[in-house]
Design a protein around this motif. Structure first.
Motif, PDB file in Angstrom:
ATOM      1  N   ASP A  91      16.992 -48.225   0.823  1.00 11.88           N
ATOM      2  CA  ASP A  91      16.160 -48.555  -0.008  1.00 11.88           C
ATOM      3  C   ASP A  91      15.546 -50.389   0.205  1.00 11.88           C
ATOM      4  O   ASP A  91      14.556 -50.622  -0.025  1.00 11.88           O
ATOM      5  CB  ASP A  91      16.043 -48.133  -1.550  1.00 11.88           C
ATOM      6  CG  ASP A  91      16.427 -46.381  -0.966  1.00 11.88           C
ATOM      7  OD1 ASP A  91      16.172 -45.829   0.191  1.00 11.88           O
ATOM      8  OD2 ASP A  91      16.799 -46.292  -2.594  1.00 11.88           O
TER       9      ASP A  91
ATOM     10  N   ARG B 284       9.596 -44.281  -0.079  1.00 10.80           N
ATOM     11  CA  ARG B 284      10.699 -44.063  -0.111  1.00 10.80           C
ATOM     12  C   ARG B 284      11.710 -44.671  -0.669  1.00 10.80           C
ATOM     13  O   ARG B 284      12.407 -45.461  -0.644  1.00 10.80           O
ATOM     14  CB  ARG B 284      10.932 -42.789   0.513  1.00 10.80           C
ATOM     15  CG  ARG B 284      10.144 -41.933   0.783  1.00 10.80           C
ATOM     16  CD  ARG B 284      10.856 -40.711   2.207  1.00 10.80           C
ATOM     17  NE  ARG B 284      11.629 -40.315   1.743  1.00 10.80           N
ATOM     18  CZ  ARG B 284      12.422 -39.070   2.653  1.00 10.80           C
ATOM     19  NH1 ARG B 284      11.576 -38.982   3.834  1.00 10.80           N
ATOM     20  NH2 ARG B 284      13.510 -38.259   2.407  1.00 10.80           N
ATOM     21  N   LYS B 285      12.477 -43.919  -2.039  1.00 13.01           N
ATOM     22  CA  LYS B 285      13.695 -44.676  -2.941  1.00 13.01           C
ATOM     23  C   LYS B 285      14.424 -43.101  -3.299  1.00 13.01           C
ATOM     24  O   LYS B 285      14.733 -43.110  -4.096  1.00 13.01           O
ATOM     25  CB  LYS B 285      12.623 -45.652  -3.907  1.00 13.01           C
ATOM     26  CG  LYS B 285      12.208 -46.655  -4.167  1.00 13.01           C
ATOM     27  CD  LYS B 285      13.206 -47.366  -3.277  1.00 13.01           C
ATOM     28  CE  LYS B 285      11.929 -48.960  -2.704  1.00 13.01           C
ATOM     29  NZ  LYS B 285      11.916 -49.736  -3.890  1.00 13.01           N
TER      30      LYS B 285
ATOM     31  N   SER C  20      13.355 -51.657   3.218  1.00 14.37           N
ATOM     32  CA  SER C  20      12.618 -50.940   3.730  1.00 14.37           C
ATOM     33  C   SER C  20      11.778 -51.672   2.617  1.00 14.37           C
ATOM     34  O   SER C  20      10.677 -52.116   3.403  1.00 14.37           O
ATOM     35  CB  SER C  20      12.487 -49.842   3.570  1.00 14.37           C
ATOM     36  OG  SER C  20      11.330 -49.035   3.261  1.00 14.37           O
ATOM     37  N   GLN C  21      12.008 -51.973   1.358  1.00 12.48           N
ATOM     38  CA  GLN C  21      11.297 -52.955   0.534  1.00 12.48           C
ATOM     39  C   GLN C  21      11.332 -54.089   1.395  1.00 12.48           C
ATOM     40  O   GLN C  21      10.451 -54.501   1.417  1.00 12.48           O
ATOM     41  CB  GLN C  21      11.757 -52.734  -0.608  1.00 12.48           C
ATOM     42  CG  GLN C  21      11.253 -53.202  -2.200  1.00 12.48           C
ATOM     43  CD  GLN C  21       9.973 -52.525  -2.250  1.00 12.48           C
ATOM     44  OE1 GLN C  21       9.515 -51.195  -2.929  1.00 12.48           O
ATOM     45  NE2 GLN C  21       8.467 -52.811  -2.232  1.00 12.48           N
TER      46      GLN C  21
ATOM     47  N   SER D 127       9.517 -46.444   6.929  1.00 16.22           N
ATOM     48  CA  SER D 127      10.480 -46.706   6.491  1.00 16.22           C
ATOM     49  C   SER D 127      11.390 -47.547   6.858  1.00 16.22           C
ATOM     50  O   SER D 127      11.671 -49.030   6.305  1.00 16.22           O
ATOM     51  CB  SER D 127      11.729 -45.297   6.481  1.00 16.22           C
ATOM     52  OG  SER D 127      13.358 -45.330   6.495  1.00 16.22           O
TER      53      SER D 127
END
Ligand SMILES: Cc1cc2nc3c(=O)[nH]c(=O)nc-3n(C[C@H](O)[C@H](O)[C@H](O)COP(=O)(O)OP(=O)(O)OC[C@H]3O[C@@H](n4cnc5c(N)ncnc54)[C@H](O)[C@@H]3O)c2cc1C
Length: 404
Positions: free
Chosen positions: A104, A36-37, A107-108, A9
Protein backbone atom coordinates in the motif's frame (compact mmCIF):
# COMPACT_ATOMS: atom_id res chain seq x y z
CA UNK A 1 0.08 10.39 -28.36
CA UNK A 2 -2.59 8.98 -26.01
CA UNK A 3 -1.98 5.97 -23.80
CA UNK A 4 -4.58 4.27 -21.61
CA UNK A 5 -3.38 2.16 -18.66
CA UNK A 6 -5.74 -0.15 -16.78
CA UNK A 7 -4.78 -0.59 -13.09
CA UNK A 8 -3.34 1.77 -10.47
CA UNK A 9 -1.27 -0.35 -8.10
CA UNK A 10 2.47 -0.66 -8.83
CA UNK A 11 3.04 -1.20 -12.58
CA UNK A 12 0.32 1.31 -13.60
CA UNK A 13 1.59 4.39 -11.69
CA UNK A 14 5.25 3.65 -12.54
CA UNK A 15 4.43 3.34 -16.23
CA UNK A 16 2.28 6.49 -16.11
CA UNK A 17 5.14 8.40 -14.47
CA UNK A 18 7.71 7.39 -17.09
CA UNK A 19 5.37 7.91 -20.04
CA UNK A 20 4.47 11.44 -19.00
CA UNK A 21 8.16 12.23 -18.47
CA UNK A 22 8.67 11.12 -22.06
CA UNK A 23 5.90 13.38 -23.35
CA UNK A 24 2.96 10.95 -23.67
CA UNK A 25 -0.59 11.88 -22.74
CA UNK A 26 -1.67 9.30 -20.13
CA UNK A 27 -4.96 8.18 -18.59
CA UNK A 28 -5.13 5.47 -15.91
CA UNK A 29 -8.41 3.68 -15.24
CA UNK A 30 -8.72 1.82 -11.91
CA UNK A 31 -11.66 -0.37 -10.98
CA UNK A 32 -11.49 0.50 -7.27
CA UNK A 33 -13.11 3.81 -6.21
CA UNK A 34 -9.74 5.09 -4.88
CA UNK A 35 -6.15 3.92 -4.70
CA UNK A 36 -6.51 0.49 -3.08
CA UNK A 37 -5.61 0.31 0.60
CA UNK A 38 -6.72 -3.19 1.31
CA UNK A 39 -3.77 -4.33 3.35
CA UNK A 40 -1.45 -6.90 1.94
CA UNK A 41 1.92 -8.20 2.81
CA UNK A 42 5.23 -6.44 2.48
CA UNK A 43 6.78 -6.63 -0.98
CA UNK A 44 10.46 -6.65 -1.94
CA UNK A 45 12.20 -4.11 -4.10
CA UNK A 46 15.50 -5.38 -5.47
CA UNK A 47 18.35 -3.55 -7.19
CA UNK A 48 16.78 -2.70 -10.61
CA UNK A 49 13.56 -1.44 -9.01
CA UNK A 50 15.57 0.50 -6.41
CA UNK A 51 17.65 2.15 -9.15
CA UNK A 52 14.53 3.05 -11.15
CA UNK A 53 12.87 4.44 -8.00
CA UNK A 54 15.97 6.55 -7.42
CA UNK A 55 15.65 7.99 -10.93
CA UNK A 56 12.02 8.80 -10.09
CA UNK A 57 13.21 10.77 -7.05
CA UNK A 58 11.29 8.63 -4.54
CA UNK A 59 14.04 6.47 -3.05
CA UNK A 60 14.22 8.39 0.26
CA UNK A 61 10.46 8.07 0.77
CA UNK A 62 10.68 4.36 0.02
CA UNK A 63 13.53 3.86 2.45
CA UNK A 64 11.69 5.86 5.11
CA UNK A 65 8.72 3.50 4.79
CA UNK A 66 10.74 0.24 5.01
CA UNK A 67 9.18 -2.30 7.37
CA UNK A 68 12.32 -2.39 9.53
CA UNK A 69 12.20 -6.14 10.21
CA UNK A 70 15.52 -7.32 11.67
CA UNK A 71 14.73 -10.71 13.23
CA UNK A 72 12.65 -13.74 12.31
CA UNK A 73 11.54 -16.05 15.08
CA UNK A 74 10.68 -19.51 13.72
CA UNK A 75 8.55 -21.81 15.88
CA UNK A 76 8.32 -25.34 14.56
CA UNK A 77 5.63 -27.67 15.94
CA UNK A 78 7.26 -30.26 18.17
CA UNK A 79 10.47 -28.25 18.69
CA UNK A 80 11.21 -27.14 22.25
CA UNK A 81 12.90 -23.84 21.37
CA UNK A 82 12.23 -21.32 18.62
CA UNK A 83 15.01 -20.45 16.17
CA UNK A 84 16.09 -16.81 16.00
CA UNK A 85 17.16 -15.82 12.47
CA UNK A 86 19.12 -12.67 11.66
CA UNK A 87 16.80 -11.33 8.96
CA UNK A 88 19.12 -8.55 7.80
CA UNK A 89 21.86 -11.06 7.18
CA UNK A 90 19.47 -13.35 5.33
CA UNK A 91 18.47 -10.47 3.04
CA UNK A 92 22.08 -9.40 2.48
CA UNK A 93 22.67 -12.85 0.96
CA UNK A 94 19.93 -12.17 -1.57
CA UNK A 95 20.63 -8.55 -2.42
CA UNK A 96 23.07 -5.69 -1.91
CA UNK A 97 20.33 -3.15 -2.59
CA UNK A 98 16.92 -4.03 -1.24
CA UNK A 99 13.96 -2.66 0.68
CA UNK A 100 10.99 -4.44 2.19
CA UNK A 101 7.95 -2.15 2.13
CA UNK A 102 4.18 -2.53 2.48
CA UNK A 103 2.50 -2.72 -0.92
CA UNK A 104 0.00 0.00 0.00
CA UNK A 105 2.82 2.44 0.90
CA UNK A 106 4.72 1.73 -2.29
CA UNK A 107 1.64 2.15 -4.45
CA UNK A 108 0.90 5.52 -2.82
CA UNK A 109 4.49 6.74 -3.32
CA UNK A 110 4.50 5.86 -7.04
CA UNK A 111 1.03 7.36 -7.50
CA UNK A 112 2.06 10.63 -5.81
CA UNK A 113 5.22 10.82 -7.95
CA UNK A 114 3.25 11.24 -11.18
CA UNK A 115 -0.38 12.11 -10.34
CA UNK A 116 -0.06 15.79 -11.27
CA UNK A 117 0.53 14.93 -14.92
CA UNK A 118 -1.73 11.89 -15.25
CA UNK A 119 -5.51 11.65 -15.60
CA UNK A 120 -6.82 9.04 -13.14
CA UNK A 121 -10.32 7.58 -13.61
CA UNK A 122 -11.24 5.71 -10.42
CA UNK A 123 -14.24 3.43 -10.08
CA UNK A 124 -14.33 2.51 -13.75
CA UNK A 125 -13.04 -0.23 -16.06
CA UNK A 126 -12.58 -1.11 -19.71
CA UNK A 127 -15.35 -3.23 -21.23
CA UNK A 128 -14.18 -3.40 -24.88
CA UNK A 129 -11.16 -2.48 -27.00
CA UNK A 130 -11.61 -2.17 -30.78
CA UNK A 131 -8.74 -2.71 -33.25
CA UNK A 132 -8.64 1.01 -34.02
CA UNK A 133 -8.05 1.79 -30.31
CA UNK A 134 -11.60 2.83 -29.43
CA UNK A 135 -12.18 1.85 -25.82
CA UNK A 136 -15.55 1.36 -24.12
CA UNK A 137 -15.79 1.89 -20.37
CA UNK A 138 -18.33 0.67 -17.82
CA UNK A 139 -19.05 4.25 -16.69
CA UNK A 140 -17.16 6.83 -18.79
CA UNK A 141 -17.75 7.84 -22.42
CA UNK A 142 -15.83 5.80 -25.01
CA UNK A 143 -12.54 7.30 -26.23
CA UNK A 144 -9.80 6.47 -28.77
CA UNK A 145 -6.24 5.69 -27.66
CA UNK A 146 -3.06 4.98 -29.61
CA UNK A 147 -1.88 2.40 -27.06
CA UNK A 148 -3.70 0.46 -24.32
CA UNK A 149 -1.78 -1.23 -21.49
CA UNK A 150 -3.13 -3.78 -19.02
CA UNK A 151 -1.45 -3.17 -15.64
CA UNK A 152 -4.39 -4.74 -13.87
CA UNK A 153 -2.77 -7.63 -12.06
CA UNK A 154 -2.91 -11.41 -12.03
CA UNK A 155 -6.62 -11.49 -12.91
CA UNK A 156 -6.23 -8.81 -15.60
CA UNK A 157 -9.39 -7.66 -17.34
CA UNK A 158 -7.41 -6.39 -20.35
CA UNK A 159 -5.72 -9.78 -20.74
CA UNK A 160 -9.06 -11.53 -20.70
CA UNK A 161 -10.54 -9.12 -23.26
CA UNK A 162 -7.61 -9.40 -25.65
CA UNK A 163 -6.23 -12.91 -25.10
CA UNK A 164 -9.43 -14.69 -24.02
CA UNK A 165 -10.16 -16.61 -20.81
CA UNK A 166 -7.16 -17.53 -18.67
CA UNK A 167 -7.15 -21.24 -19.54
CA UNK A 168 -3.72 -22.20 -20.80
CA UNK A 169 -2.02 -18.99 -19.72
CA UNK A 170 -1.53 -19.79 -16.07
CA UNK A 171 0.03 -22.47 -13.92
CA UNK A 172 -1.02 -23.00 -10.30
CA UNK A 173 2.17 -23.47 -8.24
CA UNK A 174 0.40 -25.37 -5.49
CA UNK A 175 0.12 -22.73 -2.75
CA UNK A 176 -1.97 -19.89 -1.41
CA UNK A 177 -1.14 -16.60 0.28
CA UNK A 178 -3.43 -14.69 2.64
CA UNK A 179 -2.83 -11.50 4.61
CA UNK A 180 -4.99 -10.27 7.46
CA UNK A 181 -4.89 -7.07 9.50
CA UNK A 182 -4.57 -7.78 13.24
CA UNK A 183 -4.03 -5.49 16.28
CA UNK A 184 -0.55 -3.99 16.43
CA UNK A 185 -0.07 -5.45 19.92
CA UNK A 186 0.05 -8.96 18.35
CA UNK A 187 3.54 -8.22 16.94
CA UNK A 188 6.84 -6.86 18.26
CA UNK A 189 8.67 -4.05 16.46
CA UNK A 190 11.40 -5.27 14.14
CA UNK A 191 10.44 -8.90 14.57
CA UNK A 192 8.54 -11.37 12.37
CA UNK A 193 7.23 -14.31 14.39
CA UNK A 194 6.42 -17.50 12.47
CA UNK A 195 4.77 -20.84 13.16
CA UNK A 196 5.61 -23.71 10.82
CA UNK A 197 4.02 -27.10 10.23
CA UNK A 198 4.17 -29.36 7.19
CA UNK A 199 2.15 -27.56 4.48
CA UNK A 200 1.42 -24.37 6.43
CA UNK A 201 3.27 -21.27 7.62
CA UNK A 202 1.74 -18.43 9.65
CA UNK A 203 3.62 -15.25 10.51
CA UNK A 204 2.95 -11.88 12.16
CA UNK A 205 4.89 -8.62 11.95
CA UNK A 206 4.39 -4.87 12.02
CA UNK A 207 6.28 -1.71 11.05
CA UNK A 208 6.85 1.46 13.04
CA UNK A 209 4.48 3.61 10.98
CA UNK A 210 1.63 1.06 10.77
CA UNK A 211 -1.41 1.25 13.06
CA UNK A 212 -1.90 -2.49 12.79
CA UNK A 213 0.11 -5.69 12.38
CA UNK A 214 -0.21 -8.13 9.47
CA UNK A 215 -0.73 -11.84 9.87
CA UNK A 216 0.49 -13.70 6.79
CA UNK A 217 -0.55 -17.24 5.92
CA UNK A 218 1.16 -19.41 3.32
CA UNK A 219 -0.13 -22.91 2.73
CA UNK A 220 0.04 -25.81 0.29
CA UNK A 221 -3.03 -28.08 0.47
CA UNK A 222 -3.02 -31.52 -1.17
CA UNK A 223 -5.50 -30.42 -3.83
CA UNK A 224 -6.44 -27.02 -5.34
CA UNK A 225 -9.16 -25.15 -3.41
CA UNK A 226 -12.55 -24.45 -4.87
CA UNK A 227 -13.36 -20.70 -4.65
CA UNK A 228 -13.75 -17.57 -6.76
CA UNK A 229 -11.07 -14.86 -6.50
CA UNK A 230 -13.70 -12.28 -5.47
CA UNK A 231 -15.55 -14.52 -2.96
CA UNK A 232 -13.98 -13.13 0.24
CA UNK A 233 -16.31 -14.99 2.65
CA UNK A 234 -15.34 -18.33 1.15
CA UNK A 235 -11.63 -17.38 1.27
CA UNK A 236 -11.90 -16.48 4.97
CA UNK A 237 -13.60 -19.75 5.80
CA UNK A 238 -11.03 -21.79 3.82
CA UNK A 239 -8.21 -20.03 5.65
CA UNK A 240 -9.80 -20.72 9.01
CA UNK A 241 -10.23 -24.41 8.26
CA UNK A 242 -6.57 -24.81 7.21
CA UNK A 243 -4.96 -22.98 10.17
CA UNK A 244 -7.38 -23.58 13.07
CA UNK A 245 -5.63 -25.34 15.98
CA UNK A 246 -2.09 -24.73 14.71
CA UNK A 247 -1.29 -22.88 17.95
CA UNK A 248 -3.30 -20.78 20.45
CA UNK A 249 -1.45 -17.70 19.13
CA UNK A 250 -2.44 -18.40 15.54
CA UNK A 251 -6.03 -18.98 16.70
CA UNK A 252 -5.98 -15.43 18.12
CA UNK A 253 -4.94 -14.07 14.72
CA UNK A 254 -7.68 -16.10 13.01
CA UNK A 255 -10.30 -14.62 15.34
CA UNK A 256 -9.65 -11.29 13.55
CA UNK A 257 -11.10 -12.83 10.38
CA UNK A 258 -14.53 -11.86 11.74
CA UNK A 259 -13.54 -8.18 11.92
CA UNK A 260 -13.85 -5.54 9.20
CA UNK A 261 -10.03 -5.22 8.70
CA UNK A 262 -8.30 -5.51 5.32
CA UNK A 263 -7.85 -9.00 3.90
CA UNK A 264 -5.89 -10.26 0.89
CA UNK A 265 -6.05 -13.78 -0.53
CA UNK A 266 -4.69 -15.24 -3.75
CA UNK A 267 -3.46 -18.49 -5.18
CA UNK A 268 0.24 -18.69 -6.01
CA UNK A 269 -0.26 -18.78 -9.73
CA UNK A 270 2.28 -18.15 -12.45
CA UNK A 271 1.40 -16.67 -15.82
CA UNK A 272 2.91 -18.49 -18.78
CA UNK A 273 2.11 -16.23 -21.72
CA UNK A 274 5.02 -16.30 -24.16
CA UNK A 275 4.01 -12.98 -25.74
CA UNK A 276 2.04 -10.30 -23.95
CA UNK A 277 1.24 -7.89 -26.79
CA UNK A 278 -1.41 -7.86 -29.52
CA UNK A 279 -1.99 -4.98 -31.93
CA UNK A 280 -1.95 -1.73 -29.97
CA UNK A 281 -2.46 -3.52 -26.63
CA UNK A 282 0.21 -4.84 -24.27
CA UNK A 283 0.48 -6.02 -20.66
CA UNK A 284 2.85 -4.98 -17.89
CA UNK A 285 3.62 -6.39 -14.43
CA UNK A 286 1.49 -9.17 -12.96
CA UNK A 287 -1.06 -8.84 -15.79
CA UNK A 288 1.53 -10.13 -18.28
CA UNK A 289 4.15 -12.12 -16.39
CA UNK A 290 3.33 -12.62 -12.72
CA UNK A 291 5.91 -15.14 -11.46
CA UNK A 292 3.60 -15.86 -8.50
CA UNK A 293 2.47 -13.72 -5.53
CA UNK A 294 4.69 -14.15 -2.48
CA UNK A 295 7.31 -16.33 -4.16
CA UNK A 296 9.01 -14.19 -6.73
CA UNK A 297 10.01 -10.63 -7.21
CA UNK A 298 6.70 -9.72 -8.91
CA UNK A 299 6.93 -6.13 -7.68
CA UNK A 300 10.50 -5.61 -8.91
CA UNK A 301 9.59 -7.19 -12.23
CA UNK A 302 6.54 -4.90 -12.52
CA UNK A 303 8.65 -1.77 -11.89
CA UNK A 304 11.31 -2.90 -14.35
CA UNK A 305 8.72 -3.81 -17.00
CA UNK A 306 6.99 -0.43 -16.67
CA UNK A 307 10.29 1.44 -17.02
CA UNK A 308 11.35 -0.60 -20.06
CA UNK A 309 7.97 -0.28 -21.80
CA UNK A 310 7.99 3.52 -21.46
CA UNK A 311 11.59 3.69 -22.70
CA UNK A 312 10.89 1.49 -25.72
CA UNK A 313 7.71 3.40 -26.64
CA UNK A 314 9.73 6.59 -26.76
CA UNK A 315 12.59 4.97 -28.69
CA UNK A 316 10.12 3.68 -31.30
CA UNK A 317 8.52 7.13 -31.65
CA UNK A 318 5.27 5.72 -30.27
CA UNK A 319 5.00 2.89 -32.84
CA UNK A 320 3.44 0.07 -30.79
CA UNK A 321 4.57 -2.76 -33.08
CA UNK A 322 8.27 -1.85 -32.86
CA UNK A 323 8.07 -0.79 -29.20
CA UNK A 324 6.28 -3.94 -28.00
CA UNK A 325 8.71 -6.23 -29.86
CA UNK A 326 11.67 -4.47 -28.22
CA UNK A 327 9.96 -4.44 -24.80
CA UNK A 328 9.29 -8.18 -24.98
CA UNK A 329 12.87 -8.86 -26.11
CA UNK A 330 14.32 -6.93 -23.14
CA UNK A 331 11.96 -8.55 -20.63
CA UNK A 332 12.26 -12.12 -21.97
CA UNK A 333 15.25 -13.16 -19.84
CA UNK A 334 14.20 -11.43 -16.61
CA UNK A 335 10.74 -13.03 -16.94
CA UNK A 336 12.09 -16.49 -17.79
CA UNK A 337 14.57 -16.51 -14.90
CA UNK A 338 12.08 -15.15 -12.44
CA UNK A 339 9.47 -17.77 -13.40
CA UNK A 340 12.03 -20.55 -12.88
CA UNK A 341 13.10 -19.13 -9.52
CA UNK A 342 9.49 -18.68 -8.33
CA UNK A 343 8.72 -22.34 -9.13
CA UNK A 344 11.66 -23.43 -6.96
CA UNK A 345 10.64 -21.10 -4.13
CA UNK A 346 7.01 -22.27 -4.26
CA UNK A 347 8.17 -25.88 -3.82
CA UNK A 348 10.57 -25.19 -0.95
CA UNK A 349 8.96 -22.33 0.98
CA UNK A 350 6.25 -24.40 2.63
CA UNK A 351 7.54 -27.98 2.80
CA UNK A 352 4.90 -30.71 3.02
CA UNK A 353 7.00 -33.05 5.23
CA UNK A 354 8.31 -32.73 8.80
CA UNK A 355 11.81 -33.35 7.48
CA UNK A 356 11.40 -30.52 4.97
CA UNK A 357 10.25 -28.11 7.69
CA UNK A 358 13.26 -29.04 9.85
CA UNK A 359 15.60 -28.49 6.90
CA UNK A 360 14.09 -25.09 6.13
CA UNK A 361 14.35 -23.88 9.73
CA UNK A 362 17.89 -25.30 9.93
CA UNK A 363 18.92 -23.45 6.75
CA UNK A 364 17.58 -20.15 8.15
CA UNK A 365 19.51 -20.68 11.35
CA UNK A 366 22.73 -21.70 9.54
CA UNK A 367 22.64 -18.62 7.29
CA UNK A 368 22.28 -16.34 10.25
CA UNK A 369 25.19 -17.83 12.22
CA UNK A 370 27.70 -18.25 9.37
CA UNK A 371 30.10 -15.32 8.87
CA UNK A 372 28.60 -12.72 6.48
CA UNK A 373 31.55 -12.87 4.10
CA UNK A 374 31.10 -16.61 3.68
CA UNK A 375 27.33 -16.45 3.07
CA UNK A 376 27.75 -13.64 0.52
CA UNK A 377 30.47 -15.55 -1.31
CA UNK A 378 28.24 -18.62 -1.52
CA UNK A 379 25.33 -16.49 -2.76
CA UNK A 380 27.44 -14.87 -5.50
CA UNK A 381 27.62 -18.28 -7.22
CA UNK A 382 23.85 -18.22 -7.46
CA UNK A 383 23.03 -15.51 -10.00
CA UNK A 384 20.07 -17.48 -11.40
CA UNK A 385 18.79 -18.23 -7.91
CA UNK A 386 18.76 -16.06 -4.82
CA UNK A 387 20.68 -13.16 -6.41
CA UNK A 388 18.65 -13.25 -9.59
CA UNK A 389 17.10 -9.80 -9.18
CA UNK A 390 20.31 -8.12 -8.12
CA UNK A 391 22.10 -9.06 -11.34
CA UNK A 392 19.25 -8.36 -13.78
CA UNK A 393 20.49 -6.14 -16.61
CA UNK A 394 18.39 -3.69 -18.64
CA UNK A 395 19.03 -0.85 -21.08
CA UNK A 396 19.57 2.68 -19.92
CA UNK A 397 16.91 4.99 -21.36
CA UNK A 398 18.07 8.62 -21.20
CA UNK A 399 15.76 10.66 -18.99
CA UNK A 400 14.38 13.90 -20.42
CA UNK A 401 14.49 16.67 -17.81
CA UNK A 402 10.98 17.96 -18.56
CA UNK A 403 7.66 16.71 -17.19
CA UNK A 404 4.45 16.30 -19.21
C1 LIG B 1 -4.75 -4.94 -2.66
C2 LIG B 1 -3.55 -5.74 -3.08
C3 LIG B 1 -2.81 -6.44 -2.11
C4 LIG B 1 -1.70 -7.18 -2.49
N1 LIG B 1 -0.99 -7.85 -1.52
C5 LIG B 1 0.04 -8.64 -1.89
C6 LIG B 1 0.74 -9.41 -0.94
O1 LIG B 1 0.40 -9.43 0.23
N2 LIG B 1 1.79 -10.18 -1.34
C7 LIG B 1 2.18 -10.22 -2.65
O2 LIG B 1 3.12 -10.91 -2.98
N3 LIG B 1 1.53 -9.51 -3.59
C8 LIG B 1 0.47 -8.74 -3.24
N4 LIG B 1 -0.20 -8.04 -4.19
C9 LIG B 1 0.28 -8.14 -5.57
C10 LIG B 1 1.46 -7.21 -5.82
O3 LIG B 1 1.05 -5.87 -5.66
C11 LIG B 1 1.91 -7.46 -7.25
O4 LIG B 1 2.41 -8.79 -7.33
C12 LIG B 1 3.05 -6.63 -7.75
O5 LIG B 1 3.30 -5.51 -6.98
C13 LIG B 1 2.84 -6.22 -9.21
O6 LIG B 1 1.88 -5.20 -9.25
P1 LIG B 1 0.92 -4.89 -10.48
O7 LIG B 1 0.73 -3.42 -10.46
O8 LIG B 1 1.41 -5.53 -11.72
O9 LIG B 1 -0.45 -5.66 -10.11
P2 LIG B 1 -1.41 -5.52 -8.85
O10 LIG B 1 -0.69 -5.04 -7.66
O11 LIG B 1 -2.17 -6.80 -8.71
O12 LIG B 1 -2.44 -4.37 -9.25
C14 LIG B 1 -3.47 -4.47 -10.19
C15 LIG B 1 -4.35 -3.23 -10.08
O13 LIG B 1 -5.33 -3.29 -11.13
C16 LIG B 1 -6.62 -3.07 -10.59
N5 LIG B 1 -7.57 -3.80 -11.43
C17 LIG B 1 -7.82 -5.12 -11.44
N6 LIG B 1 -8.71 -5.41 -12.40
C18 LIG B 1 -9.03 -4.24 -13.00
C19 LIG B 1 -9.88 -3.90 -14.09
N7 LIG B 1 -10.60 -4.84 -14.72
N8 LIG B 1 -9.96 -2.60 -14.47
C20 LIG B 1 -9.24 -1.63 -13.81
N9 LIG B 1 -8.41 -1.91 -12.78
C21 LIG B 1 -8.30 -3.20 -12.39
C22 LIG B 1 -6.54 -3.57 -9.15
O14 LIG B 1 -7.53 -2.99 -8.34
C23 LIG B 1 -5.13 -3.14 -8.77
O15 LIG B 1 -5.12 -1.81 -8.31
C24 LIG B 1 -1.32 -7.27 -3.87
C25 LIG B 1 -2.05 -6.58 -4.83
C26 LIG B 1 -3.16 -5.81 -4.46
C27 LIG B 1 -3.94 -5.06 -5.53
Amino acid sequence: MRVLISGASIAGPVLAYWLTRRGFDVTVVERAPALRKTGGHAVDLFRPAMNISEQMGVIEEIQARATGTTRMILRRSGARHPVDVDYLKLVSVISDRHVEIMRDDLSQIYYDAGREHVEYLFGDQITAIADDGTVEFAASQSRRYDVVVGADGLHSGVRQLVFGPDAGHSRFLGGYLAVLSVPKSFAHDGEATSFLDPGRWAMVYTADHLDDARAVFLFRPDAPLDYHHRDVDRQRSLLRSVFAGMSPTVDLWLAELDGPGPFYFDSITQLELTSWSRGRVTLVGDAGYCPGPGVGGSTSLAVLGAYVLAGELERAGGDPTAAFAAYEAVMADPVRHSRAFARTVARSLVPRSTLGVRALVGAGWALSVLPSRLTRTIARFNDKGVRLYDVMGYPDYPVPDRLG
